[in-house]
Enzyme design. Structure first.
Site, PDB file in Angstrom:
ATOM      1  N   ASP A  70      49.563  36.555  36.641  1.00  0.00           N
ATOM      2  CA  ASP A  70      49.768  37.997  36.529  1.00  0.00           C
ATOM      3  C   ASP A  70      51.165  38.271  36.009  1.00  0.00           C
ATOM      4  O   ASP A  70      52.102  37.544  36.308  1.00  0.00           O
ATOM      5  CB  ASP A  70      49.681  38.684  37.909  1.00  0.00           C
ATOM      6  CG  ASP A  70      48.438  38.306  38.653  1.00  0.00           C
ATOM      7  OD1 ASP A  70      47.388  38.230  38.006  1.00  0.00           O
ATOM      8  OD2 ASP A  70      48.526  38.076  39.873  1.00  0.00           O
ATOM      9  N   ASP A  76      57.669  43.854  42.176  1.00  0.00           N
ATOM     10  CA  ASP A  76      57.162  42.618  42.789  1.00  0.00           C
ATOM     11  C   ASP A  76      58.342  41.753  43.205  1.00  0.00           C
ATOM     12  O   ASP A  76      58.399  41.215  44.312  1.00  0.00           O
ATOM     13  CB  ASP A  76      56.370  41.775  41.768  1.00  0.00           C
ATOM     14  CG  ASP A  76      54.948  42.244  41.570  1.00  0.00           C
ATOM     15  OD1 ASP A  76      54.313  42.623  42.562  1.00  0.00           O
ATOM     16  OD2 ASP A  76      54.481  42.203  40.427  1.00  0.00           O
ATOM     17  N   GLU A  99      53.325  34.644  46.895  1.00  0.00           N
ATOM     18  CA  GLU A  99      52.564  34.743  45.648  1.00  0.00           C
ATOM     19  C   GLU A  99      53.492  34.667  44.429  1.00  0.00           C
ATOM     20  O   GLU A  99      53.096  34.219  43.363  1.00  0.00           O
ATOM     21  CB  GLU A  99      51.821  36.079  45.660  1.00  0.00           C
ATOM     22  CG  GLU A  99      50.970  36.327  44.449  1.00  0.00           C
ATOM     23  CD  GLU A  99      50.464  37.759  44.423  1.00  0.00           C
ATOM     24  OE1 GLU A  99      49.623  38.107  45.264  1.00  0.00           O
ATOM     25  OE2 GLU A  99      50.930  38.515  43.563  1.00  0.00           O
ATOM     26  N   GLU A 100      54.711  35.123  44.601  1.00  0.00           N
ATOM     27  CA  GLU A 100      55.636  35.188  43.460  1.00  0.00           C
ATOM     28  C   GLU A 100      56.430  33.910  43.230  1.00  0.00           C
ATOM     29  O   GLU A 100      57.210  33.833  42.288  1.00  0.00           O
ATOM     30  CB  GLU A 100      56.593  36.373  43.616  1.00  0.00           C
ATOM     31  CG  GLU A 100      55.902  37.719  43.760  1.00  0.00           C
ATOM     32  CD  GLU A 100      54.960  38.044  42.586  1.00  0.00           C
ATOM     33  OE1 GLU A 100      55.121  37.461  41.497  1.00  0.00           O
ATOM     34  OE2 GLU A 100      54.042  38.854  42.784  1.00  0.00           O
ATOM     35  N   LEU A 120      54.166  42.258  47.198  1.00  0.00           N
ATOM     36  CA  LEU A 120      53.708  43.553  46.698  1.00  0.00           C
ATOM     37  C   LEU A 120      52.308  43.380  46.140  1.00  0.00           C
ATOM     38  O   LEU A 120      52.112  42.677  45.150  1.00  0.00           O
ATOM     39  CB  LEU A 120      54.664  44.085  45.631  1.00  0.00           C
ATOM     40  CG  LEU A 120      54.619  45.602  45.506  1.00  0.00           C
ATOM     41  CD1 LEU A 120      55.053  46.278  46.790  1.00  0.00           C
ATOM     42  CD2 LEU A 120      55.515  46.048  44.380  1.00  0.00           C
ATOM     43  N   GLU A 278      46.561  36.595  50.556  1.00  0.00           N
ATOM     44  CA  GLU A 278      45.810  37.847  50.683  1.00  0.00           C
ATOM     45  C   GLU A 278      44.651  37.715  51.668  1.00  0.00           C
ATOM     46  O   GLU A 278      44.605  38.395  52.694  1.00  0.00           O
ATOM     47  CB  GLU A 278      45.284  38.277  49.297  1.00  0.00           C
ATOM     48  CG  GLU A 278      46.409  38.605  48.330  1.00  0.00           C
ATOM     49  CD  GLU A 278      45.971  38.732  46.874  1.00  0.00           C
ATOM     50  OE1 GLU A 278      45.174  37.922  46.396  1.00  0.00           O
ATOM     51  OE2 GLU A 278      46.454  39.680  46.209  1.00  0.00           O
TER      52      GLU A 278
HETATM   53  P1  AHG Z   1      48.579  41.622  43.167  1.00  0.00           P
HETATM   54  O1  AHG Z   1      49.048  42.986  42.741  1.00  0.00           O
HETATM   55  O2  AHG Z   1      49.258  41.144  44.410  1.00  0.00           O
HETATM   56  O3  AHG Z   1      48.593  40.622  42.049  1.00  0.00           O
HETATM   57  O4  AHG Z   1      47.058  41.760  43.649  1.00  0.00           O
HETATM   58  C1  AHG Z   1      46.094  42.341  42.814  1.00  0.00           C
HETATM   59  C2  AHG Z   1      44.742  42.090  43.427  1.00  0.00           C
HETATM   60  C3  AHG Z   1      44.323  43.079  44.488  1.00  0.00           C
HETATM   61  O5  AHG Z   1      45.290  43.893  45.002  1.00  0.00           O
HETATM   62  C4  AHG Z   1      43.291  43.924  43.820  1.00  0.00           C
HETATM   63  O6  AHG Z   1      42.293  44.304  44.699  1.00  0.00           O
HETATM   64  C5  AHG Z   1      42.771  43.059  42.731  1.00  0.00           C
HETATM   65  O7  AHG Z   1      43.780  42.169  42.393  1.00  0.00           O
HETATM   66  C6  AHG Z   1      42.382  43.868  41.556  1.00  0.00           C
HETATM   67  O8  AHG Z   1      41.876  43.030  40.589  1.00  0.00           O
HETATM   68  P2  AHG Z   1      41.128  43.631  39.307  1.00  0.00           P
HETATM   69  O9  AHG Z   1      42.136  44.381  38.523  1.00  0.00           O
HETATM   70  O10 AHG Z   1      40.620  42.389  38.624  1.00  0.00           O
HETATM   71  O11 AHG Z   1      40.007  44.499  39.815  1.00  0.00           O
HETATM   72 MN    MN Z   2      47.767  40.997  45.930  1.00  0.00          MN
HETATM   73 MN    MN Z   3      51.330  40.689  44.692  1.00  0.00          MN
END
Ligand code: AHG
Ligand code: MN
Ligand code: MN
Length: 326
Positions: A70, A76, A99-100, A120, A278
């Protein structure tokens, strides 16, 4: 033996709540309480930074990707730094995974606890002023105190968590956590600078009519059970609700009844959500509130992580809904 449920009035501060429950942790009373306070302190700091996010230049990307691929957002990194700093200074925590960060951080102290963090959650919602969260899990270290930490200290099953929870930064901010004795929710009172008990002994309804998933991914889901379940939701006129911040989606379903689904997809054949940052934390919360969390085959809490960035499918929420996918 089942511990007695907490019986404190709405409005007590987190601090008093923690003190009143220290009898449940006779071996590690002070340190564990202090660790929970450290998490609350970091949450207040992050809450403050998020509140002014639109006013100063802390929104947007930093230009890197994290271990899960990501894009990392400035907030974050800010939340990561704030939590790690608060936990390092406290001295109760000897190791942190986030996660980071690609690998674990050994704080080289004599702390007894390990913390796993999604500093975050819901990053893609930061720039549009939508609720985000922090997710945390607490474990005891396995190797001897004062020796270097090893991966074994971190790759513990969710079942081994001694506490977990989340902070939801929303219209009001909340800290919801369990220490294995039910689930309690605290709302942040900014004028006092305190979290106060607002939702004691949260129980998740056994049934619900909300389903939360990214249905845009429907064509890249191959699990027939999931497809059948989506049809079941539609046949029964369920309500679709998906924020895209797991903490916010989870919290709503915890309070109202419902299910959150993130199945395996073409892009994420092992699921997207991270077991250690998570799913485990929320699975402990949901089980303690009477709900359920699985990956479609087994309870999330019984999965043996094989790496700190292990991912798995996640079906979590009201027991009777999750059972339809097991
Ligand atoms: P993060 O922001 O910590 O990377 O987590 C994102 C996760 C979670 O919060 C969310 O429900 C899901 O990814 C959304 O994924 P999509 O955009 O693929 O639906
Ligand atoms: Mn997350
Ligand atoms: Mn996160």
């Amino acid at each position: 033996m089942e511990k007695s449920r907490i019986d404190l009035p709405i409005g007590v501060t987190l601090d008093r709540f923690i003190k009143s429950n220290e009898k449940d942790y006779p071996t590690a009373v002070g340190a564990f309480s202090q660790l929970l306070r450290d998490i609350a302190l970091a949450a207040k700091v992050v809450n403050r930074e998020l509140n002014k996010a639109g006013l100063v230049d802390i929104m947007g990307n930093v230009g890197n990707a994290n271990a899960g691929g990501d894009e990392q957002q400035k907030l974050d990194m800010l939340a990561n730094t704030r939590f790690i700093r608060a936990l390092s200074k406290g001295g109760e925590v000897c190791g942190i995974i986030s996660e980071e960060n690609d690998s674990f951080v050994d704080l080289e102290n004599d702390g007894k606890y390990i913390v796993a963090l999604d500093p975050l959650d819901g990053s893609s919602n930061i720039d549009v002023n939508v609720s985000v969260g922090t997710i945390f899990s607490i474990y005891k270290r396995i190797t001897a105190i004062n020796s270097p930490l090893t991966l074994e200290d971190f790759l513990q099953k969710g079942r081994d968590q001694i506490a977990s929870g989340y902070i939801l930064y929303g219209p009001s901010s909340m800290l919801v956590f369990t220490t294995g004795n039910g689930v309690n929710g605290f709302t942040y009172e900014p004028s006092l600078g305190e979290f106060v008990l607002s939702n004691p002994n949260i129980q998740c309804h056994e049934d619900g009519t909300i389903y939360s998933m990214n249905e845009g991914l429907s064509n890249s889901i191959s699990d027939s059970k999931v497809k059948a379940f989506i049809n079941y939701c539609k046949d029964n006129e369920f309500t679709a609700r998906y924020i895209g911040s797991l903490v916010a989606d989870f919290h709503r379903n915890l309070l109202k009844g419902g299910i959150y689904l993130y199945p395996a997809t073409t892009k994420y054949p092992n699921g997207k959500l991270r077991l250690m940052f998570e799913s485990n934390a929320l699975a402990f919360v949901i089980e303690q509130s009477g709900g359920k969390a699985t990956d479609g085959n087994m309870d999330i809490l019984d999965i043996q992580p094989t790496s700190i960035h292990h991912t798995a499918a996640l079906y979590i929420g009201s027991k009777n809904l999750v059972n339809r996918l097991s």
